[in-house]
Design a protein around this motif. Structure first.
Motif, mmCIF file in Angstrom:
data_model
loop_
_atom_site.group_PDB
_atom_site.id
_atom_site.type_symbol
_atom_site.label_atom_id
_atom_site.label_comp_id
_atom_site.label_asym_id
_atom_site.label_seq_id
_atom_site.Cartn_x
_atom_site.Cartn_y
_atom_site.Cartn_z
ATOM 1 N N TYR A 14 0.839 -1.204 0.000
ATOM 2 C CA TYR A 14 0.000 0.000 0.000
ATOM 3 C C TYR A 14 0.874 1.255 0.000
ATOM 4 N N ARG B 105 2.425 2.230 -3.457
ATOM 5 C CA ARG B 105 1.543 2.609 -4.580
ATOM 6 C C ARG B 105 0.998 4.026 -4.363
ATOM 7 N N LYS B 106 0.616 4.670 -5.479
ATOM 8 C CA LYS B 106 0.046 6.028 -5.408
ATOM 9 C C LYS B 106 -1.335 6.039 -6.075
ATOM 10 N N ASN B 107 -2.144 7.039 -5.701
ATOM 11 C CA ASN B 107 -3.492 7.225 -6.270
ATOM 12 C C ASN B 107 -4.306 5.924 -6.234
ATOM 13 N N ILE B 108 -4.503 5.435 -5.030
ATOM 14 C CA ILE B 108 -5.166 4.137 -4.864
ATOM 15 C C ILE B 108 -6.687 4.303 -4.835
ATOM 16 N N ASP B 109 -7.375 3.650 -5.786
ATOM 17 C CA ASP B 109 -8.833 3.604 -5.765
ATOM 18 C C ASP B 109 -9.272 2.197 -5.359
ATOM 19 N N LYS B 110 -10.582 1.929 -5.420
ATOM 20 C CA LYS B 110 -11.114 0.641 -4.956
ATOM 21 C C LYS B 110 -10.532 -0.536 -5.748
ATOM 22 N N GLU B 111 -10.422 -0.371 -7.090
ATOM 23 C CA GLU B 111 -9.899 -1.458 -7.922
ATOM 24 C C GLU B 111 -8.429 -1.728 -7.627
ATOM 25 N N LYS B 112 -7.666 -0.651 -7.440
ATOM 26 C CA LYS B 112 -6.243 -0.819 -7.126
ATOM 27 C C LYS B 112 -6.056 -1.473 -5.758
ATOM 28 N N LEU B 113 -6.959 -1.133 -4.833
ATOM 29 C CA LEU B 113 -6.884 -1.730 -3.496
ATOM 30 C C LEU B 113 -7.116 -3.240 -3.579
ATOM 31 N N LYS B 114 -8.064 -3.655 -4.446
ATOM 32 C CA LYS B 114 -8.306 -5.091 -4.650
ATOM 33 C C LYS B 114 -7.038 -5.774 -5.167
#
Length: 447
Positions: free
Chosen positions: A381, A384-393
């Motif tokens: 986590y 990574r940068k600019n984390i949205d829901k899909e990236k979090l998955k």
């Protein structure tokens, strides 16, 4: 004495299998870890002897569990080292990075188990206290021997230069798997853990609700600890006659017969019955009386111990990670506890105070897998940068994939001694070991 000897033999067989597994997986590093495990085992007995502890059957089980946890520290470190070697990092640097990256996971996992062990020691009775004492000793020795001493020795050999061109011999990583890259490659790409929840969660709920309903309708097989009365164990397989008493249940093993009666015998009655059984069957009898007062105290302590364990883990994980991590960890632990309890309910296995110790051990151990995964999620986590829901998955999926092999191997090396105890060990702790086996498998699944 026979039970103790059986358990020790089962323990030795279990340790040998664990060391063999380490050598097959990690070659020279596995051999060093195996030597460390033997040192750790001897040190456990030495410390226990120096503090003049009473060695109980659950105490030996705790030592074998400790070995599984100790091996966990080695596997986490070796897998982190291999991750670095796979992308072309030189051996010495890979060992240093692997040691650094694994340290927080190992410490967090052992501290949560330590919290449970202390709770068991404070609230437990007799053999449960012995179990907790051995567990506390094991955790301290794990950190001393398998975190610092073993890591130092592995680094010394890495620095020597002898293994620079013999990576496979050093840690079981073939050359074809070493492909220079900028970051660690993600294994098990086909496994989608996050999206599988849509199928798995309903199945889990059906199993838990159905299993609990069935167990409650049929009734749990509670031991004398939670029902009150007198438990009489006679070291014979002959039919034991107890006239004049209200027999609640009879359990037979390959070595002995245990009869539970509803009467709560006083001191003189215990002496009289013991003498009578000795004369009739030419063997000793173990008579265990639980009064209503003691029964209430045991039930109260069991409930408090489980609740305090959950609170302690919630507090620690909230401090080290986040509160929502702690809640998800507790949900996973509740799953493990419920699955183990349902298993005992469905198969009518006896639930006693040692079963509570098993549940608390499952809680302490299962959170290890979860914390190692949390640690990997946190690390990914941060990177990574600019984390949205899909990236979090994707982060969660990649983190579970990276820790997947370690979780499976740690569980296998921990249940090897437990399986040896089930097959070769004493019947007195069979249910205890069955609870650990079911709980640990449920634990790695929920993690």
């Amino acid at each position: 004495e026979a039970s103790l000897n059986k358990t020790l033999i089962a323990g030795i067989i279990g340790i040998c299998f664990v060391i063999l597994t380490l050598v097959l997986l990690y070659h020279f590093s596995g051999f060093i870890a195996g030597v460390a495990v033997m040192l750790y085992t001897m040190a456990s007995f030495l410390v226990f002897y120096l503090i003049q502890g009473t060695l109980t059957l659950p105490g030996i089980a705790a030592m074998l569990l400790g070995i599984g946890m100790a091996v966990d520290a080695s596997i986490i470190t070796f897998e982190r080292i291999k991750d670095q070697l796979k992308i072309g990092v030189p051996l010495e640097k890979a060992v240093k990075l692997g040691n650094e990256e694994s340290l927080s996971s190992i410490l967090d996992a052992n501290i949560t188990t330590f919290i449970v062990a202390v709770i068991l020691f404070i609230l437990g009775q007799s053999s449960v206290k012995g179990f907790a004492t051995m567990l506390i000793i094991n955790i301290i020795l794990t950190i001393a021997i398998l975190v610092y001493l073993e890591k130092y020795v592995i680094l010394l050999f890495a620095k020597s230069g002898v293994f620079d061109n013999k990576i496979n011999l050093f840690i079981g990583l073939p050359k074809k798997k070493i492909i220079p890259a900028k970051e660690v490659r993600i294994p098990f790409k086909k496994l989608d853990f996050v999206n599988s929840r849509k199928i798995m969660l309903p199945i889990i709920l059906i199993v838990i609700v159905g299993g609990l309903t069935y167990s409650l309708i049929k009734g749990f097989n509670f031991a004398v600890d939670f029902t009150g009365g007198t438990s009489i164990t006679v070291n014979t397989t002959d039919k034991v006659s107890l006239e004049g008493y209200t027999i609640d249940k009879i359990n037979s093993t390959k070595d002995s017969t245990t009869i539970t009666i509803k009467e709560k015998l006083n001191k003189d009655e215990v002496k009289e019955l013991s003498k009578k059984l000795e004369e009739e069957y030419n063997t000793s009898a173990d008579i265990y009386v639980v009064s209503d007062l003691v029964k209430k105290q045991l039930i109260k302590n069991a409930i408090i111990a489980v609740l305090v364990a959950f609170l302690g883990i919630t507090a620690y994980v909230s401090i080290r990670f986040r509160f929502n991590y702690a809640i998800s960890g507790i949900v996973a632990l509740l799953h493990d506890v419920l699955i183990t309890t349902i298993f005992f309910g469905v198969f009518k296995l006896e639930i006693d105070s040692i079963f509570i110790a098993a549940l608390l051990t499952i809680i302490g151990y299962s959170i290890n897998d979860t914390i190692v995964t949390f640690d990997m999620i946190r690390r990914n986590y941060k990177n990574r940068k600019n984390i949205d829901k899909e990236k979090l998955k994707d982060i969660v999926n990649d983190s579970v994939r990276l820790t997947f092999f370690r979780s499976i191997m740690t569980t296998i090396t921990t249940i090897i001694p437990i399986i040896c105890l089930i097959i070769f060990g004493a019947s007195e702790i069979l249910n205890f070991n069955l609870a650990l086996l079911v709980g640990f498998i449920a634990g790695v699944f929920s993690s």
